[in-house]
Design a protein around this motif. Sequence first.
Motif, PDB file in Angstrom:
ATOM      1  N   MET A 355       6.836   2.138   1.403  1.00  0.00           N
ATOM      2  CA  MET A 355       6.995   1.459   0.117  1.00  0.00           C
ATOM      3  C   MET A 355       5.791   0.609  -0.261  1.00  0.00           C
ATOM      4  O   MET A 355       5.639   0.243  -1.423  1.00  0.00           O
ATOM      5  N   SER A 356       4.936   0.259   0.685  1.00  0.00           N
ATOM      6  CA  SER A 356       3.918  -0.753   0.390  1.00  0.00           C
ATOM      7  C   SER A 356       2.501  -0.362   0.769  1.00  0.00           C
ATOM      8  O   SER A 356       1.654  -1.221   0.965  1.00  0.00           O
ATOM      9  N   THR A 357       2.236   0.926   0.874  1.00  0.00           N
ATOM     10  CA  THR A 357       0.852   1.342   1.031  1.00  0.00           C
ATOM     11  C   THR A 357       0.112   1.046  -0.276  1.00  0.00           C
ATOM     12  O   THR A 357       0.743   0.873  -1.332  1.00  0.00           O
ATOM     13  N   PRO A 358      -1.222   0.936  -0.249  1.00  0.00           N
ATOM     14  CA  PRO A 358      -1.965   0.565  -1.460  1.00  0.00           C
ATOM     15  C   PRO A 358      -1.582   1.432  -2.664  1.00  0.00           C
ATOM     16  O   PRO A 358      -1.548   2.665  -2.590  1.00  0.00           O
ATOM     17  N   GLY A 359      -1.253   0.765  -3.768  1.00  0.00           N
ATOM     18  CA  GLY A 359      -0.882   1.463  -4.989  1.00  0.00           C
ATOM     19  C   GLY A 359       0.595   1.727  -5.137  1.00  0.00           C
ATOM     20  O   GLY A 359       1.051   2.071  -6.235  1.00  0.00           O
ATOM     21  N   GLU A 360       1.372   1.580  -4.053  1.00  0.00           N
ATOM     22  CA  GLU A 360       2.815   1.786  -4.159  1.00  0.00           C
ATOM     23  C   GLU A 360       3.474   0.610  -4.890  1.00  0.00           C
ATOM     24  O   GLU A 360       2.902  -0.485  -4.998  1.00  0.00           O
ATOM     25  N   ARG A 361       4.717   0.828  -5.324  1.00  0.00           N
ATOM     26  CA  ARG A 361       5.383  -0.109  -6.220  1.00  0.00           C
ATOM     27  C   ARG A 361       5.541  -1.503  -5.621  1.00  0.00           C
ATOM     28  O   ARG A 361       5.404  -2.505  -6.326  1.00  0.00           O
ATOM     29  N   VAL A 362       5.831  -1.613  -4.322  1.00  0.00           N
ATOM     30  CA  VAL A 362       6.083  -2.923  -3.740  1.00  0.00           C
ATOM     31  C   VAL A 362       4.912  -3.427  -2.900  1.00  0.00           C
ATOM     32  O   VAL A 362       5.065  -4.329  -2.087  1.00  0.00           O
ATOM     33  N   SER A 363       3.741  -2.860  -3.099  1.00  0.00           N
ATOM     34  CA  SER A 363       2.569  -3.322  -2.364  1.00  0.00           C
ATOM     35  C   SER A 363       2.237  -4.764  -2.728  1.00  0.00           C
ATOM     36  O   SER A 363       2.255  -5.146  -3.902  1.00  0.00           O
ATOM     37  N   SER A 364       1.976  -5.595  -1.710  1.00  0.00           N
ATOM     38  CA  SER A 364       1.595  -6.999  -1.920  1.00  0.00           C
ATOM     39  C   SER A 364       0.717  -7.444  -0.770  1.00  0.00           C
ATOM     40  O   SER A 364       1.206  -7.802   0.297  1.00  0.00           O
ATOM     41  N   GLU A 365      -0.590  -7.409  -0.979  1.00  0.00           N
ATOM     42  CA  GLU A 365      -1.516  -7.820   0.070  1.00  0.00           C
ATOM     43  C   GLU A 365      -1.316  -9.282   0.444  1.00  0.00           C
ATOM     44  O   GLU A 365      -1.450  -9.660   1.618  1.00  0.00           O
ATOM     45  N   ASP A 366      -0.990 -10.129  -0.545  1.00  0.00           N
ATOM     46  CA  ASP A 366      -0.806 -11.563  -0.272  1.00  0.00           C
ATOM     47  C   ASP A 366       0.363 -11.797   0.678  1.00  0.00           C
ATOM     48  O   ASP A 366       0.261 -12.578   1.636  1.00  0.00           O
TER      49      ASP A 366
END
Length: 421
Positions: A355-366
């Motif tokens: 769900m959170s790989t770069p560009g996915e909807r729930v991605s959040s690096e912070d």
Amino acid sequence: MVQRDAVETRVVLVGSLDTKAAEYDLLRSELERAGVGTVLVDVGVLGTPGIRPDVSSEEVARAAGANLASLAAHGDRGEAVATMARGAAHILTRLRQSDRVDGLMVAGGSNAGTTFSALASQLPFGAPKVLLSTIVIGQTRPYAGIADATMINPVVDIAGLNSLSWRSLVNAAGAMVGMLATQSRTPPVSAGRVVAATMLGVTTTGATAMRERLEELGYEVLIFHANGVGGEAMEHLIAQGVIAGVADLTTAEIADEVVGGAYPAGPARLTAATRAGIPQVVSLGGLDIVKFGAPETVPERFADRLLYRHNAAVTLMRTSVEEARAIGARVGHALAGATPGTARVLVPERGFSSMSTPGERVSSEDADRALVDALADSRPTNVPVDAVDQDCNSPAFAHRVAESLHELMTTRHAAETERTS
């Protein structure tokens, strides 16, 4: 307590014989017709049993430190059920210590479920445990817990014999007989050293690659679904000494525990391996999301959050920076006390789940960075935290987890061999 031949196959039947005598008489008759011995334990408190038990309700109450007449006179049904369930658990312990117990059967309503929950976990994995009750069509975790239970819905209540209840009771007895008949068989795959691994839908690809690599390295891999029950069962088996190492790719249940999701595994999650001193590689799979049931079950306080409908029964919520920080600290603190050289954390820098790989909807690096920083700050200094430039589901990362666990286990095995030589 009636003593029987210690060599015969034996099933313990536990029920309220003041209200369900005919039903238990049928269960007992069907089992004994098939050559299976029984021990009938009465947990009824309302009146005289309709059939003679092997263990009386008075004896069950005494095993719980109570008096049956006082329980009945007090009129608190909840207290009476809980007390008799506790007494039945003591009786089952005694039977296992002094005699043979091969299976367990309980039939009835919600009280039967309460009794079953106190008993099922006492029998080892693989020993048949059957609950026959209409309550099994609802939320079953309070009754089955982490036991490998067989739960049968009789459709009609267990309240007298009729054409439907008779068939359900006979089928339940037949299921027990069939399961007992397989007990002498062993798995066709020879087990190497047993390791536990964790998986969720959003980490399936990585967990599959990790399992396959571990099997190539000569391990038997037990996969636990990180849905609350799975993690709790894994911790229980680690504490029992069944498991020699842990590839904890998917620690998602901790996010639900910290934030208030629907699938936590309890405060013991991520502690048993440390207490046992066995090798463990811990990763962050699924810690980017919190899981709920259908959309309408999401608490109102999360109404304005980023939600994703995983399927009709599961809704996922992206964690915030503040939540992620608390989750990371929880993971780090859980590793406190780890024996040097037994634990390692691997961080998939490109995403904790599909769900959170770069560009996915729930991605959040912070949020991801806040979690990793809090984990690094709170974990013991003898537990290394290594960043890997991959996402949790990449084969390269999965193989790194497997090979890291293999390294820890090989080193531990060599040290143990040197100590004993």
